[in-house]
Design a protein around this motif. Structure first.
Motif, PDB file in Angstrom:
ATOM      1  N   UNK A  25      29.698  56.747  40.512  1.00  0.00           N
ATOM      2  CA  UNK A  25      29.886  55.388  40.017  1.00  0.00           C
ATOM      3  C   UNK A  25      31.392  55.221  39.490  1.00  0.00           C
ATOM      4  N   UNK A  26      32.185  56.415  39.515  1.00  0.00           N
ATOM      5  CA  UNK A  26      33.701  56.312  39.225  1.00  0.00           C
ATOM      6  C   UNK A  26      34.298  56.453  40.417  1.00  0.00           C
ATOM      7  N   UNK A  27      35.157  55.635  40.918  1.00  0.00           N
ATOM      8  CA  UNK A  27      36.274  55.751  42.070  1.00  0.00           C
ATOM      9  C   UNK A  27      37.633  55.882  41.770  1.00  0.00           C
ATOM     10  N   UNK A  28      38.222  56.722  42.020  1.00  0.00           N
ATOM     11  CA  UNK A  28      39.942  56.588  41.997  1.00  0.00           C
ATOM     12  C   UNK A  28      40.482  56.507  43.160  1.00  0.00           C
ATOM     13  N   UNK A  69      37.663  52.931  49.548  1.00  0.00           N
ATOM     14  CA  UNK A  69      37.809  52.291  48.450  1.00  0.00           C
ATOM     15  C   UNK A  69      39.202  51.883  48.511  1.00  0.00           C
ATOM     16  N   UNK A  70      40.281  52.630  49.068  1.00  0.00           N
ATOM     17  CA  UNK A  70      41.639  52.251  48.827  1.00  0.00           C
ATOM     18  C   UNK A  70      41.984  50.968  49.849  1.00  0.00           C
ATOM     19  N   UNK A 117      46.179  57.318  45.117  1.00  0.00           N
ATOM     20  CA  UNK A 117      47.482  57.618  44.397  1.00  0.00           C
ATOM     21  C   UNK A 117      47.169  57.965  42.859  1.00  0.00           C
ATOM     22  N   UNK A 118      46.001  57.841  42.585  1.00  0.00           N
ATOM     23  CA  UNK A 118      45.329  58.150  41.225  1.00  0.00           C
ATOM     24  C   UNK A 118      46.014  57.046  40.077  1.00  0.00           C
ATOM     25  N   UNK A 119      46.432  55.893  40.515  1.00  0.00           N
ATOM     26  CA  UNK A 119      47.101  54.948  39.710  1.00  0.00           C
ATOM     27  C   UNK A 119      45.789  53.776  39.223  1.00  0.00           C
ATOM     28  N   UNK A 131      38.186  54.730  30.994  1.00  0.00           N
ATOM     29  CA  UNK A 131      37.133  53.858  31.663  1.00  0.00           C
ATOM     30  C   UNK A 131      36.239  55.203  31.935  1.00  0.00           C
ATOM     31  N   UNK A 132      34.789  54.872  31.767  1.00  0.00           N
ATOM     32  CA  UNK A 132      33.555  55.909  31.986  1.00  0.00           C
ATOM     33  C   UNK A 132      32.528  55.559  32.604  1.00  0.00           C
TER      34      UNK A 132
END
Length: 190
Positions: free
Chosen positions: A56-59, A86-87, A62-64, A45-46
């Motif tokens: 624009x990219x959010x993780x 986010x979480x 836990x990185x999953x 994904x990018x």
């Protein structure tokens, strides 16, 4: 120029970095824009954005899970979605009840939420941003731009019905586009 893109390949036969690079620019060898991306065993994904655009990219913590978003998304509490909320404020309620949570969001946005197991595409209830996709039983690719997807479908031709819908009513109620094999995610769709 800003955008989101990605793919998931159940066969694991695609070259992930090469496919992400192709989706980030399609057949365009013009100027490149700053990119962020995340790879998974079966895809990636990018995002593409100008230097001063918000991230624009959010993780997830836990990185999953990774979210690529285009536009502005406001959470039910009125806060703008960002890495810090986010979480707790987005991912947990969305995974619990996606359809009802989507109805509580506001703003103009489209997004893709990806993990090792799945990829979920969402368009806001008003369809403010286009999100195109191409899929078969083994592969799903998406982009807010149609031409990068066309570069993955070298034999794709013009979709005459989609073209007539586009010129007749300036949209497709069935998700058709002017390119055979590429569809547009309808508004308010998960």
């Amino acid at each position: 120029m800003a955008g989101i893109f990605g793919f998931i390949d159940s066969r694991r036969s695609a070259d992930v970095p090469k496919t992400l690079a192709l989706l980030s620019r399609g057949n365009n060898d013009g100027p490149s824009f700053p990119q962020e991306s995340r790879t998974f065993p079966r895809g990636g994904i990018g995002t593409i954005s100008r230097k001063n655009d918000p991230r624009l990219l959010i993780t997830s913590e836990d990185g999953r899970h990774t979210l690529a978003i285009l536009g502005t998304l406001y959470l039910p509490n009125g806060e703008k979605l960002r890495q810090g909320n986010f979480q707790r404020e987005f991912l947990t309620p969305f995974r619990s009840s996606p359809n009802s949570f989507l109805r509580e969001l506001s703003g103009g946005f489209c997004f893709a939420l990806m993990s090792e197991q799945e990829c979920t595409l969402v368009n806001d209830p008003f369809g403010n941003y286009m999100l195109h996709y191409a899929a078969n039983k083994d592969f799903l690719a998406f982009s807010n731009l149609m031409m990068p997807l066309k570069s993955l479908l070298p034999k794709a031709s013009m979709d005459e019905s989609g073209l007539l819908q586009h010129f007749g009513i300036s949209q497709s109620l069935s998700g058709r586009t002017i390119v055979e094999g590429i569809k547009r995610l309808p508004r308010g769709t998960i």
